[in-house]
Design a protein around this motif. Structure first.
Motif, short mmCIF file in Angstrom:
data_model
loop_
_atom_site.label_atom_id
_atom_site.label_comp_id
_atom_site.label_asym_id
_atom_site.label_seq_id
_atom_site.Cartn_x
_atom_site.Cartn_y
_atom_site.Cartn_z
N ALA A 102 0.84 -1.20 0.00
CA ALA A 102 0.00 0.00 0.00
C ALA A 102 0.88 1.25 0.00
CB ALA A 102 -0.91 -0.01 1.22
N GLU A 103 1.36 1.62 -1.17
CA GLU A 103 2.25 2.78 -1.25
C GLU A 103 1.44 4.07 -1.07
OE1 GLU A 103 4.06 2.34 -5.04
OE2 GLU A 103 5.04 0.47 -4.51
N LYS A 104 2.11 5.06 -0.46
CA LYS A 104 1.45 6.36 -0.23
C LYS A 104 2.36 7.41 -0.81
CE LYS A 104 -0.64 5.87 4.29
NZ LYS A 104 -0.73 6.50 5.59
N SER A 105 2.01 7.96 -1.95
CA SER A 105 2.92 8.94 -2.52
C SER A 105 2.19 9.88 -3.46
CB SER A 105 4.03 8.23 -3.29
OG SER A 105 3.53 7.74 -4.51
N ALA A 106 2.85 10.95 -3.81
CA ALA A 106 2.33 11.88 -4.82
C ALA A 106 3.51 12.64 -5.39
CB ALA A 106 1.33 12.84 -4.18
N THR A 107 3.33 13.14 -6.60
CA THR A 107 4.40 13.88 -7.27
C THR A 107 3.95 15.32 -7.48
OG1 THR A 107 5.16 11.87 -8.31
CG2 THR A 107 5.88 13.92 -9.31
N TYR A 108 4.84 16.27 -7.16
CA TYR A 108 4.49 17.69 -7.20
C TYR A 108 5.49 18.45 -8.05
CZ TYR A 108 2.02 16.10 -3.00
OH TYR A 108 1.24 15.41 -2.12
N SER A 109 5.08 19.60 -8.58
CA SER A 109 6.00 20.35 -9.43
C SER A 109 6.87 21.32 -8.65
CB SER A 109 5.21 21.12 -10.49
OG SER A 109 4.32 22.01 -9.84
N THR A 110 6.44 21.77 -7.47
CA THR A 110 7.10 22.91 -6.84
C THR A 110 7.63 22.64 -5.43
OG1 THR A 110 5.53 24.25 -8.07
CG2 THR A 110 6.84 25.39 -6.41
N VAL A 111 6.78 22.12 -4.54
CA VAL A 111 7.21 21.84 -3.16
C VAL A 111 6.66 20.47 -2.76
CG1 VAL A 111 7.00 24.30 -2.56
CG2 VAL A 111 5.20 22.72 -1.87
N ALA A 112 7.31 19.84 -1.80
CA ALA A 112 6.82 18.53 -1.32
C ALA A 112 7.12 18.39 0.16
CB ALA A 112 7.46 17.40 -2.10
N ILE A 113 6.21 17.65 0.83
CA ILE A 113 6.32 17.43 2.27
C ILE A 113 5.94 15.98 2.54
CG2 ILE A 113 5.43 18.12 4.55
CD1 ILE A 113 4.24 20.55 2.49
N ALA A 114 6.67 15.32 3.43
CA ALA A 114 6.24 14.00 3.91
C ALA A 114 6.33 14.03 5.43
CB ALA A 114 7.12 12.90 3.33
N GLY A 115 5.31 13.51 6.08
CA GLY A 115 5.29 13.56 7.54
C GLY A 115 4.32 12.57 8.13
N PRO A 116 4.13 12.63 9.46
CA PRO A 116 3.40 11.56 10.14
C PRO A 116 1.90 11.77 10.29
CG PRO A 116 4.37 13.00 11.75
CD PRO A 116 4.75 13.56 10.41
N LYS A 166 9.86 8.55 5.80
CA LYS A 166 9.16 9.61 5.06
C LYS A 166 10.21 10.25 4.18
CE LYS A 166 7.20 9.74 9.45
NZ LYS A 166 6.49 8.56 9.27
N ALA A 167 9.96 10.27 2.85
CA ALA A 167 11.04 10.65 1.95
C ALA A 167 10.55 11.48 0.78
CB ALA A 167 11.72 9.39 1.43
N ILE A 168 11.48 12.20 0.18
CA ILE A 168 11.21 12.96 -1.05
C ILE A 168 12.35 12.69 -2.03
CG2 ILE A 168 10.96 15.27 -2.06
CD1 ILE A 168 9.92 16.20 0.72
N ARG A 169 11.99 12.49 -3.29
CA ARG A 169 13.01 12.29 -4.32
C ARG A 169 12.85 13.35 -5.41
NH1 ARG A 169 13.98 6.77 -7.88
NH2 ARG A 169 15.54 7.65 -9.27
N VAL A 170 13.97 13.87 -5.85
CA VAL A 170 13.92 14.79 -7.00
C VAL A 170 14.02 13.93 -8.25
CG1 VAL A 170 14.98 16.78 -8.11
CG2 VAL A 170 15.10 16.55 -5.61
N LEU A 171 12.98 13.99 -9.09
CA LEU A 171 12.96 13.17 -10.30
C LEU A 171 13.81 13.82 -11.41
CD1 LEU A 171 9.13 12.31 -10.27
CD2 LEU A 171 11.04 10.88 -9.49
N HIS A 172 14.05 13.07 -12.48
CA HIS A 172 14.92 13.57 -13.57
C HIS A 172 14.43 14.90 -14.12
CE1 HIS A 172 17.62 10.27 -13.76
NE2 HIS A 172 16.62 9.39 -13.81
N ASP A 173 13.10 15.07 -14.18
CA ASP A 173 12.57 16.31 -14.75
C ASP A 173 12.41 17.42 -13.71
OD1 ASP A 173 10.49 15.42 -13.22
OD2 ASP A 173 9.09 15.08 -14.87
N GLY A 174 12.94 17.19 -12.51
CA GLY A 174 12.91 18.23 -11.49
C GLY A 174 11.68 18.19 -10.60
#
Ligand code: DON
Length: 561
Positions: A24-38, A535-543
């Motif tokens: 059960a993955e929990k994720s989303a992709t954003y263009s400008t800012v990102a937050i992961a928390g509890p 809780k993590a954030i990754r910068v994708l190839h396209d930024g």
């Protein structure tokens, strides 16, 4: 029997928690800012600050205070934490706002007259509490890097405490589990009533009043005046040690992060008083020569190499790691490439190593010298990785009467007696013995990873001793096993911490065939329900920014735009 506390914790998890769905993955992709928390209300608080033009540090300040309200089992103002910060336009830096031992603490304070550790004294009640660092820490990060006014960042937490928030299913389960401790240690808290159901509104007027003092007076609103009086009165009523002077003396410390190159990546993580950055770097260096991607994810060879690196890093942790202001922690020697390559010289694929044979490494030279995590990347590319903790769920279970906040039980992270495990089964010696004013050794591993000099990953986790190995495996899942971030975070993991000499593994982490092969080689195993919660954030190839929370905590959440 020796390791009962850690095992009890994990096995209790098995009995009481629903089985984790690792798919059960929990994720989303954003263009400008990102937050992961509890918690959703915490990530939403951070998002609102970023939308108002605040930077990642502003968002982190507001989010930590919001977590103290809506995630009281680990979010806190009565605990401590670590920041690893990588500004887009400058060098990375770390802030240590870990709790310290009160001035009246002493190395044998948890031993009885026969010299044995008194069970519970370092984990439950007033004597377990270290001098809190969180409010001083967030004030310091705001002063140095924040951009919005302090009062604006404290206000959302006041509104949440005043107006109330609704309890989630997961919180109800925790509150029920700790009800008896709350009742034994506190006359009344907003959390004492165990008949509550999910959706109940909880208002915290005492906490709101404390937060108002913090809003109006900054750190002094906690360490001096009315809040300090309430903390000291609470200590006096329960036989605790913290004095007004302890509170007045508390100071967070800016530090250089630990950095380690791994292939084209650079790990940037927390220095002592955490063991996280050192152990993570050691494990990465020991593993680097082995072609993990060829071996394959959770294959016999991969598990062997990673578990043996873990075993060796945790053996060094027990011997050498502690607060570097009180003990000459040999960081440079522990991180030297030759030392680490040599450390794996006795490793063989043909048989399991044993922790009795490994012990701490001989360093080539002497030198003198319930937690939660948030990851944030803002529109400028500033990256924040913060792990903050009360230690156990709801810390010492003591809520400051009239102050409305729980106090930590971080004193258990010291080594109460050489070789006697703490509640995470971790052992230590002189390096982590109790001394007044000293920071207790932590496993918290807030980490930022660069790839070819560019921001690549922001990650960290709660989970006691299993934090460091979870950060390592999440990093390897992305860089060696080619997983996308949500899969890398969710993938079941394993953990070795030298002692006890066994590999803990989450259900589904290892196939029956792999387990059998490893058992034949001599490895011992114990299945647990779940370990650290990334809780993590990754910068994708396209930024774009991909944020991933962890299915291990039902309340974990991501936000952004
Ligand atoms: O600093 C440490 O290593 C511990 N006090 C962390 C405790 C923790 O992660 C509990 N959370 N699940």
């Amino acid at each position: 029997m020796k390791y009962l506390p850690l095992l009890a914790l994990l096995i209790l998890g098995c009995r009481e928690s629903p089985r984790v769905d690792y798919t059960a993955e929990k994720s989303a992709t954003y263009s400008t800012v990102a937050i992961a928390g509890p918690h959703p209300l915490a990530t939403q608080t951070a998002e609102a600050v970023l939308r108002r033009g605040g930077n990642a540090i502003d968002a982190a300040v507001a989010m930590q205070l919001a977590m103290a309200v809506v995630y009281p089992r680990a979010g806190n103002i009565g605990g401590g934490g670590f920041l690893v910060y990588r500004p887009a336009d400058g060098p990375a830096i770390a802030l240590d706002y870990r709790e310290v031992a009160p001035a009246a603490a002493h190395r044998d304070m948890y031993l009885d007259s026969a010299g044995n550790v008194t069970e519970g004294l370092s984990t439950l009640g007033h004597l377990a509490v270290g001098v809190p660092g969180t409010v001083a820490g967030i004030a310091a990060m705001h002063e140095r890097f924040g951009s919005l006014p302090w009062a604006e960042l404290v206000q959302p937490a006041i509104d949440l405490a005043d107006g109330g928030y609704r309890l989630s299913e997961a919180e109800i389960e925790r509150l029920k589990r700790y009800h008896d401790d709350f009742a034994a240690l506190n006359e009344e808290t907003p959390f004492n009533d165990s008949s509550r159901v999910a959706g109940t509104l909880v208002q915290q007027p005492d906490l709101a009043a404390t937060l108002i003092r913090i809003r109006d007076e900054g750190a002094a609103g906690f360490y001096e005046g009315a809040t300090a009086d309430l903390i000291v009165a609470e200590m006096e009523s329960g036989g605790g040690l913290i004095t007004r002077e302890d509170l007045r003396q508390y100071a967070p410390k800016w530090k250089a992060p630990i950095t380690k190159e791994y292939k084209e990546f650079r790990l940037i993580s927390m220095p002592p008083s955490s063991s996280g950055g050192v152990a993570l770097s050691q494990m990465a260096e020991m593993i680097e020569p082995f072609p993990l991607s060829e071996y394959g994810f959770q294959s016999v060879r991969s598990v062997q190499v990673i578990a043996e690196a873990m075993r060796r890093a945790y053996a060094d942790r027990a011997e050498y790691l502690g607060d570097a202001d009180f003990y000459p922690v040999p960081v440079d020697s522990l991180l030297r490439d030759e030392y680490l390559l040599n450390r794996m010289a006795d490793f063989s694929f043909d048989t399991a190593g044993t922790s009795a044979a490994i012990a701490a490494g001989n360093l080539p030279m002497k030198e003198t010298f319930e937690t939660t995590h948030i990851s944030i990347v803002d529109s400028l590319g500033n990256a924040v990785s913060i792990t903050t903790t009360l230690n156990g769920n709801f810390g010492s279970k003591v809520m400051v009467d009239g102050g409305g906040f729980f106090l930590n039980n971080e004193m258990d992270d010291f080594s109460a007696k050489p070789g006697v495990p703490n509640m995470f089964g971790l052992v230590g010696k002189e390096a982590n013995a109790i001394q007044p004013g000293k920071r207790m050794l932590s496993s918290m591993t807030p980490t930022i990873v660069e790839r070819n000099g560019e921001l690549f990953l922001v990650l960290g986790a709660p989970g006691g001793s299993t934090i460091i190995t979870a950060v390592l495996q999440t990093f390897l899942n992305v860089t060696e096993y080619g997983m996308d971030l949500p899969a890398a975070v969710a993938a079941p993991r394993f953990h070795h911490q030298w002692l006890p000499d066994e590999i803990l593994y989450e259900s589904d982490a290892l196939s029956g065939g792999v387990l059998d092969s490893l058992k034949t080689l001599g490895y011992r195993f114990r299945e647990v329900n779940s370990m650290a919660v990334i809780k993590a954030i990754r910068v994708l190839h396209d930024g774009r920014l991909q944020a991933a929370a962890d299915p291990r905590n039902p309340d974990d959440d991501v936000a952004g735009y």
